[in-house]
Design a protein around this motif. Structure first.
Motif, PDB file in Angstrom:
ATOM      1  N   UNK A 165       0.873  -1.172   0.000  1.00 43.80           N
ATOM      2  CA  UNK A 165       0.000   0.000   0.000  1.00 43.80           C
ATOM      3  C   UNK A 165       0.909   1.220   0.000  1.00 43.80           C
ATOM      4  N   UNK A 166       0.892   1.949  -1.108  1.00 39.12           N
ATOM      5  CA  UNK A 166       1.725   3.141  -1.292  1.00 39.12           C
ATOM      6  C   UNK A 166       3.191   2.802  -1.037  1.00 39.12           C
ATOM      7  N   UNK A 167       3.797   3.343   0.042  1.00 32.19           N
ATOM      8  CA  UNK A 167       5.237   3.170   0.227  1.00 32.19           C
ATOM      9  C   UNK A 167       5.595   2.097   1.251  1.00 32.19           C
ATOM     10  N   UNK A 191       7.827   4.299  -8.470  1.00 30.12           N
ATOM     11  CA  UNK A 191       6.609   3.487  -8.474  1.00 30.12           C
ATOM     12  C   UNK A 191       5.371   4.367  -8.596  1.00 30.12           C
ATOM     13  N   UNK A 192       5.439   5.575  -8.034  1.00 31.35           N
ATOM     14  CA  UNK A 192       4.310   6.506  -8.179  1.00 31.35           C
ATOM     15  C   UNK A 192       4.044   6.850  -9.637  1.00 31.35           C
ATOM     16  N   UNK A 229       9.509   1.431   1.557  1.00 30.79           N
ATOM     17  CA  UNK A 229      10.216   1.572   0.283  1.00 30.79           C
ATOM     18  C   UNK A 229      11.047   2.853   0.303  1.00 30.79           C
ATOM     19  N   UNK A 230      12.314   2.807  -0.068  1.00 32.95           N
ATOM     20  CA  UNK A 230      13.124   4.037  -0.111  1.00 32.95           C
ATOM     21  C   UNK A 230      12.445   5.115  -0.948  1.00 32.95           C
ATOM     22  N   UNK A 231      12.640   6.374  -0.551  1.00 34.12           N
ATOM     23  CA  UNK A 231      11.901   7.482  -1.148  1.00 34.12           C
ATOM     24  C   UNK A 231      12.109   7.578  -2.655  1.00 34.12           C
ATOM     25  N   UNK A 232      13.355   7.408  -3.127  1.00 34.81           N
ATOM     26  CA  UNK A 232      13.600   7.533  -4.570  1.00 34.81           C
ATOM     27  C   UNK A 232      12.909   6.420  -5.358  1.00 34.81           C
ATOM     28  N   UNK A 233      12.857   5.225  -4.776  1.00 30.52           N
ATOM     29  CA  UNK A 233      12.187   4.103  -5.438  1.00 30.52           C
ATOM     30  C   UNK A 233      10.662   4.288  -5.408  1.00 30.52           C
TER      31      UNK A 233
END
Length: 931
Positions: free
Chosen positions: A132-134, A153-154, A145-149
Motif C-alpha cells: 500500500x503506497x510506500x 513506483x508513483x 520503500x526508499x523514497x527515490x524508489x
C-alpha cells in the motif's frame, strides 16, 4: 501492560493503544493527559517511551486521529526520525528492496503497461504479500520503500492506459530517469528503448572573451551529449534525434522545462554591458526556478566580476584650527555576489582591489564615459564598473561649487549643512570621523523625550523599547542606518513597528520594505495589524506578485522574502524606499552571496538590520551587516580583518584575554549605528538563582562507568572519544540508558540512579512550595523513565514535549499552565526550547546538559522572560564520585568558562559549543577509573 497494534489502512499505518484493566482492554488516548493516571501508573519504561513518541508525533501533526484510532499517513513516514521509528517498530527504509520492471503489450496498443516486480531480500513479493503506497508487507513484516524508489513506483501507478505511443514512450523515459538513483532493473525491451527525460534544468556559463559570454542550458549529461551537435536547436516536449526506427533517440521534457530551455537559448549570448547586468541580476535572464548555487562557483572560476563606483567623502579635522579638510573622489566596490574570495584578499590579474579609492578627476572621467554611452556600466582597466549617473551628477555639482572648490575646507559651524547636502547622494560612503562628528552634533536621546506614536495601539512599551524607538527616530532624522541586535525576547519587532508608526505619523512611511524569511511573513503581518493602525500592507511573493514599481509604491509597507528580492532586484531597486528593514539579518552575513548584493543595492533613507545573532561563524558577518546599514564605517573587509577579526578570533581560540581591548575599540566604532541589550539588567524581572547540586553516583553507576572506560581503553583509537563521552553522559543520567535489563519497577529505577533520587527530593521541595517545574533532557529514554517515576511517586501525568507544537496542539502546554498548584513538564532542550513560553513555572531543572550554554540559556528563557512574576530557581544536578572527577563535572567546568563569552556579541556562537578541542580535558580523569 500496554498493547499497541499496527495495521495498514488505505490512508496510513493505523495505530491503536490499549491497557488491560480489570481483564478488559481500555483504549489509551493521545495526548496522554486525556487518560486517568491510574491507567498509566503501572506501565513499563519501554512502554512509556513508545507512548511519549506517539504523543510527540501527535504534537507535530504526524499522528492523526481517525474514527476511534490513530493513523500515521504513509507520506509522513519519511519525516519521522530513525530512532523514533525504531522505538515504535515502524518500517524503516530498506535498501535491499529491488524492483524489476517489465513491459506488458507493445507500444501503440491500448493494453501496454509497465509491470513492477518488487523483491525484498532477493525474494519476490508473493500473493500473500501486499503493498500500500510506500509500505510493503512481506512474510509478516513491514518494510518502507526508499523514497527515490517510491517516486518511481508513483509514476507507474499514475500511468493511465492509452494507445498513444508518444505517451507510452514518455512514461518509459520518466521511469528510466528516476531509476538512475534507485535499485531498478529492466527487461530487454525497456532496456533497449533509447528514451530520455529530465524534470529539471540547470545552466552553465562559457566565457568567449572579456566582452562575450554565453549562458548554456543544461539538461543532464546524457541529454546534453545527444544535443552536442545541435546546441542551438529549439526543443519541444517530444524530440526525436538521429532519424526514425531502431536508431532513433527520443527526449521527453515537461512544458516548463522546454519553455525555460528555449528562453535561455534565445537570450544566452551576452555582450558588452549585458554582461554586468546579468552578473548583478542573473534572474533578469534566467527563469526563477533555476538554482544558482553551483552556477555561482562557475562564475567565480572564470573570474567574472562587476564593480560599482560611488562618490566618496573623507573628513579630517584639524586639531588646532577647528576647521575640517575634505578628501573627495570615488570608491570602488565589488557589486556581484558571485566572485569575492572568502578572505577577500586574493586579487587576480587585472582585477580591481575592493574598496579602492580613485581621485575626483578619475571618477569624473568614468562618469563622463557613462553619460556619453548612455549606459550604467563602463569599462575601467578591463573590468565592468557601474555608475549611477544621476547620483554622480549631483555629487559633481557640489564638488564644482565655486566656494567649495576654492578651499575644500569648512568651519565646524557649517558642518551639519554640508553633511546634509552630501547625504542626499545615495549610498555615499562615510568614514568613521564623519560619522562620529555627526553623532556629536546630534546628541544622545533621552527617555524623557518619548511620546507614544499616534498610530501605535494595544501595547505598552518597556523602557528599553522606548529607547529603541528613540534610537531609530534619531537615526532616521540624521540619515543613518542601524543594527538592532537585542537579545531574544526583548521585542525587536515591536520596536520596529513603533518606529513605522512614527513614520506614518510624519506621513513618510510610504513606501517601506520589510525583508524576512518566508516563515516570518505571517508573524510580521499579524503583528503590524495587532499593534498598529497601519492597514496598507502588501505581501510581495509568489508568481502572481506585482511586476511594476508603480503598484508597489502605493502601499505603505511591502513584505517580501530574501529569495524574492534576489529575483526582483531590478524591480525593487528602482524604488526610493523610506525604510528597508532586514529581519534575521544573518541572512546577509556573507558578502559573497547574491542575497547580500541585492540587499545592499536597495535605495533607502534608512536601512535597518535586526538579529539577535549577528555573529555565528566569524566576525566577517558583523562587518557585512554593518556595511549594509552604514557602508564605509568599518572600512574595507581587508582592513577589518587585519584590524579586528584576526586579532579577536585568534585571542579567543588561544584562550587569551587580549581580545578585550580590540573588542572595545570595535564596539566604540560601531556604537552610533549598533544597539544591543540583553535581558539581565534590562527587564525588571525577579531574581534568578542557580544551584549546582552534587549527586553521588550509585555503586551500579560506578561499576558501569569503569567498564565503559576499560572498553574504550582496550579498543584504542578504533572508537571515537565522542562515543564514550556520550555513553558516560547517558550513564550519569541513568544506567538504563546504556544497559536495559532486570527489574523495571519504580523502586528499582530509583535505586539505580543517584541523580534520579535527588530529582525526586527536589520535586518534593517544589511540591511543598506549591510551584511548577520544567525538566530539560534530550534523551527520549530518560524522558520515559522520568514520566513513569513522577507518575508513580506523585500521581501526576506530566506532559512531554519533544518537537514543535503546532496549532491546536498547544493545549498540551495550556493544560499544564492552567492547572493549579504543583506540576511538572518535561521538554527536549533543543527541540522544545524554542517558541514556548511557560512563565507559570518558576523552577528549571537541567537534568542532562546541552553542550552549548547558549542553547541551555535559551531553554531557561522559556521560563525566565517577560511575564515571570516569581523568583526563578535553576538547578543543575551533577554526578560526582570519590574515584575522580566525572565527565559531568568536567563538562560543567568547560561550560562555565564558555558562559563568560555568552553575551559577547563579537564572539562567534560556534566558539561556545563543546568541540574536539575539549575532548582531552573531558577525558582527563580516565586514569582514576580502574575496574
Amino acid at each position: 501492560m500496554i498493547k499497541i497494534s499496527k495495521d495498514l489502512s488505505d490512508r496510513g499505518i493505523k495505530i491503536a493503544c490499549h491497557v488491560l484493566k480489570k481483564r478488559k482492554p481500555a483504549e489509551i488516548k493521545i495526548p496522554l493527559f486525556l487518560n486517568p493516571v491510574e491507567w498509566l501508573k503501572d506501565i513499563l519504561p519501554d512502554e512509556m517511551e513508545v507512548l511519549n513518541v506517539l504523543e510527540g508525533l501527535w504534537q507535530e501533526g504526524i499522528l492523526q486521529e481517525e474514527n476511534n484510532f490513530y493513523v500515521i499517513p504513509y507520506e509522513f513516514l519519511y519525516n519521522i526520525a530513525e530512532d523514533q521509528r525504531r522505538i515504535l517498530c515502524l518500517p524503516v527504509e530498506d535498501n535491499s528492496i529491488k524492483v524489476y520492471i517489465k513491459a506488458k503489450g507493445i507500444l501503440g496498443s491500448s493494453d501496454f503497461a509497465l509491470i513492477p516486480d518488487i523483491y525484498i531480500k532477493d525474494e519476490k513479493m508473493g500473493p500473500l504479500d501486499k503493498r500500500i503506497k510506500n509500505v510493503v508487507s512481506h512474510n509478516g513484516c513491514f518494510y518502507l520503500i526508499p523514497l527515490n524508489l517510491y517516486s518511481l513506483l508513483n509514476e507507474i501507478d499514475a500511468y493511465k492506459p492509452t494507445a498513444d505511443p508518444l505517451l507510452q514512450a514518455k512514461i518509459i523515459a520518466k521511469v528510466k530517469y528516476k531509476a538512475k538513483s534507485a535499485n531498478v532493473t529492466f527487461d530487454k525491451f525497456l532496456e533497449s528503448e533509447e528514451v530520455y527525460y529530465s524534470e529539471k534544468l540547470d545552466v552553465d556559463i562559457v566565457k568567449h572573451s572579456d566582452d562575450h559570454i554565453q549562458i548554456v542550458p543544461v539538461l543532464g549529461n546524457e541529454i546534453d551529449s545527444l544535443l552536442k551537435d545541435s546546441k542551438d536547436k529549439v526543443l519541444k516536449q517530444h524530440n526525436t534525434l538521429y532519424g526514425e526506427g531502431i536508431k532513433r533517440k527520443r527526449i521527453f521534457l515537461e512544458d516548463r522545462v522546454v519553455q525555460n530551455y528555449n528562453k535561455i537559448l534565445r537570450q544566452g549570448h551576452l555582450k558588452g554591458t549585458q554582461i554586468p547586468r546579468f552578473l548583478t541580476n542573473p534572474y533578469s535572464i534566467l527563469p526563477e526556478d533555476i538554482d544558482l548555487s553551483n552556477f555561482s562557483k562557475r562564475v567565480k572560476e572564470l573570474g567574472l566580476k562587476v564593480y560599482r563606483a560611488n562618490p566618496y567623502i573623507n573628513i579630517k579635522r584639524d586639531k588646532d584650527s577647528g576647521w575640517f579638510d575634505f578628501e573627495i573622489g570615488g570608491i570602488i566596490h565589488e557589486d556581484t555576489g558571485f566572485s569575492l574570495d572568502e578572505d577577500g584578499d586574493y586579487i587576480r590579474k587585472n582585477e580591481l582591489k575592493n574598496n579602492a579609492k580613485i581621485d575626483v578627476e578619475e571618477y569624473r572621467h568614468l562618469v563622463q564615459k557613462a553619460v556619453e554611452s548612455g549606459e550604467d556600466y563602463v569599462n575601467y582597466k578591463g573590468n565592468w564598473v557601474k555608475i549611477d549617473r544621476e547620483q554622480a551628477s549631483r555629487f559633481l555639482n557640489i564638488v564644482d561649487n565655486e566656494q567649495f572648490r576654492k578651499t575644500q575646507r569648512i568651519d565646524i559651524t557649517r558642518l551639519p549643512y554640508v553633511l546634509k547636502i552630501y547625504e542626499n547622494i545615495e549610498n555615499l560612503e562615510y568614514n568613521e570621523t564623519a560619522l562620529s562628528l555627526k553623532k556629536q552634533l546630534t546628541g544622545d536621546f533621552s527617555i524623557s523625550d518619548f511620546g507614544y506614536p499616534m498610530y501605535l495601539k494595544n501595547c505598552q512599551l518597556y523602557e528599553h523599547q522606548k529607547e529603541g524607538f528613540l534610537w531609530f527616530k534619531g537615526l532616521y532624522e540624521n540619515h543613518m542606518g542601524g543594527l538592532l541586535a537585542d537579545d531574544m525576547g526583548l521585542g525587536k519587532t515591536l520596536q520596529i513597528i513603533s518606529f513605522l508608526c512614527y513614520l506614518k505619523e510624519c506621513n513618510e512611511i510610504k513606501p517601506t520594505l520589510i525583508i524576512a524569511p518566508y516563515t516570518l511573513l505571517d508573524v510580521w503581518e499579524s503583528e503590524i495589524r495587532k499593534f498598529s493602525e497601519i492597514t496598507s500592507v502588501y505581501r510581495h511573493t509568489g508568481y502572481k506578485r506585482y511586476k511594476t514599481p508603480k503598484l508597489l509604491k502605493n502601499y505603505e509597507i511591502t513584505l517580501t522574502t530574501y529569495e524574492t528580492l534576489v529575483r526582483d532586484q531590478l524591480l525593487l531597486g528602482q524604488i526610493d524606499w523610506q525604510a528597508v528593514v532586514c529581519d534575521e539579518a544573518q541572512k546577509i552575513k556573507n558578502s559573497t552571496t547574491l542575497t547580500t548584493t541585492a540587499v545592499k543595492a536597495l535605495k533607502a533613507r534608512i536601512k535597518i538590520a535586526m538579529t539577535g545573532t549577528p555573529v555565528e561563524n566569524n566576525l566577517g558577518e558583523l562587518w557585512c551587516i554593518i556595511d549594509y546599514v552604514q557602508p564605509g564605517l568599518l572600512s574595507s573587509y581587508h582592513e577589518f580583518r587585519k584590524t579586528y577579526q584576526i586579532p579577536i578570533e585568534d585571542a579567543i581560540s588561544n584562550g587569551s584575554e587580549a581580545y578585550v581591548e580590540v573588542k572595545n575599540k570595535l564596539l566604540n566604532t560601531i556604537r552610533p549605528v549598533y544597539l544591543r541589550r540583553v535581558k539581565d539588567g534590562i527587564l525588571s524581572l525577579p531574581a534568578k538563582n542557580e544551584f549546582f547540586l552534587e549527586v553521588e553516583l550509585t555503586a551500579l553507576q560506578e561499576k558501569l562507568y569503569c567498564q565503559l572506560i576499560e572498553d574504550y581503553k582496550n579498543k584504542g583509537k578504533s572508537e571515537s572519544p565522542l562515543g564514550v563521552l556520550q555513553k558516560l553522559m547517558e550513564l550519569c543520567a541513568h544506567p538504563r540508558l546504556v544497559r536495559d535489563e532486570g527489574e523495571v519497577n519504580t523502586f528499582q529505577l530509583l535505586s539505580e540512579s543517584g541523580k534520579l533520587q535527588r530529582l525526586i527530593e527536589l520535586l518534593n521541595e517544589i511540591k511543598r512550595r506549591g510551584e511548577k517545574a520544567v525538566i530539560f533532557t534530550h534523551y527520549i529514554k530518560m524522558q520515559a523513565i522520568l514520566r513513569k517515576v513522577i507518575m508513580d511517586v506523585f500521581g501526576i501525568n506530566c506532559p512531554v514535549i519533544n518537537g514543535s507544537i503546532k496549532g491546536d496542539r498547544m493545549n498540551v502546554i495550556d493544560k499544564f499552565k492552567e492547572s493549579s498548584g504543583f506540576g511538572v513538564i518535561i521538554l527536549s532542550t533543543r527541540a522544545a526550547g524554542v517558541g514556548i513560553t511557560i512563565t507559570e513555572a518558576n523552577n528549571v531543572i537541567h537534568y542532562t546538559r546541552d553542550w552549548n550554554p547558549a542553547v541551555e540559556k535559551q531553554a531557561t528563557d522559556r521560563v525566565y522572560r517577560i511575564g515571570q512574576t516569581r523568583e526563578v530557581n535553576i538547578y543543575y544536578p551533577i554526578c560526582i564520585s570519590s574515584r575522580g572527577k566525572t565527565v559531568e563535572e568536567r563538562l560543567n567546568e568547560v561550560l562555565q568558562k564558555k558562559l563568560q563569552l555568552l553575551n559577547e556579541v563579537i564572539v562567534p556562537s560556534r566558539c561556545l559549543s563543546i568541540t574536539e578541542e575539549n575532548y582531552d580535558y573531558l577525558l582527563q580523569d580516565f586514569s582514576d577509573w580502574s575496574a
